[in-house]
Design a protein around this motif. Structure first.
Motif, mmCIF file in Angstrom:
data_model
loop_
_atom_site.group_PDB
_atom_site.id
_atom_site.type_symbol
_atom_site.label_atom_id
_atom_site.label_comp_id
_atom_site.label_asym_id
_atom_site.label_seq_id
_atom_site.Cartn_x
_atom_site.Cartn_y
_atom_site.Cartn_z
ATOM 1 N N UNK A 139 -9.974 22.152 5.243
ATOM 2 C CA UNK A 139 -8.781 22.056 6.096
ATOM 3 C C UNK A 139 -8.908 20.922 7.112
ATOM 4 N N UNK A 140 -10.099 20.697 7.618
ATOM 5 C CA UNK A 140 -10.306 19.625 8.600
ATOM 6 C C UNK A 140 -9.979 18.260 7.986
ATOM 7 N N UNK A 141 -10.350 18.060 6.728
ATOM 8 C CA UNK A 141 -10.036 16.796 6.057
ATOM 9 C C UNK A 141 -8.535 16.642 5.857
ATOM 10 N N UNK A 156 0.824 -1.203 0.000
ATOM 11 C CA UNK A 156 0.000 0.000 0.000
ATOM 12 C C UNK A 156 0.867 1.266 0.000
ATOM 13 N N UNK A 157 0.394 2.266 -0.721
ATOM 14 C CA UNK A 157 1.048 3.566 -0.685
ATOM 15 C C UNK A 157 -0.012 4.655 -0.785
ATOM 16 N N UNK A 158 0.323 5.818 -0.247
ATOM 17 C CA UNK A 158 -0.576 6.964 -0.214
ATOM 18 C C UNK A 158 0.061 8.079 -1.027
ATOM 19 N N UNK A 179 -7.023 15.272 8.883
ATOM 20 C CA UNK A 179 -7.335 13.850 9.007
ATOM 21 C C UNK A 179 -6.480 13.006 8.054
ATOM 22 N N UNK A 180 -6.180 13.558 6.872
ATOM 23 C CA UNK A 180 -5.282 12.869 5.939
ATOM 24 C C UNK A 180 -3.902 12.732 6.571
ATOM 25 N N UNK A 181 -3.452 13.788 7.240
ATOM 26 C CA UNK A 181 -2.150 13.739 7.915
ATOM 27 C C UNK A 181 -2.134 12.647 8.980
#
Length: 86
Positions: free
Chosen positions: A63-65, A32-34, A68-70
């Motif tokens: 910005x909130x998403x 897996x990679x992001x 969450x990605x981080x």
């Protein structure tokens, strides 16, 4: 974004995206990679998780998403290093 023979999912919410990414990680943690890409003209962040057979794509301008990605990215790094699951 998907290539020939590749399954692609585009969830509407980040929760669904995170669920699919965690499933990918459980199924093939070594592949897996992001990938993140910022599209300046649209002001959007495109995030793609793939294991070369399945791809999950999420697009956001919130910005909130991005925070969450981080957090998801950090979780994936922890999993890759053999850390404890959360």
């Amino acid at each position: 974004m998907a290539t020939k023979g590749q399954n692609s999912h585009r969830p509407e919410t980040f929760d669904d995206f995170e669920f699919h990414v965690r499933q990918l990680c459980e199924a093939s943690p070594d592949k897996i990679r992001l990938v993140t890409k910022y599209v300046h003209k649209k002001g959007e962040m495109h995030v793609r998780a793939t294991d070369d057979t399945t791809s999950v794509v999420f697009r956001t301008n919130q910005a909130a998403d991005l925070r969450r990605v981080e957090a998801l990215s950090l979780w994936l790094c922890t999993q890759a290093c053999g850390g404890d699951e959360d």
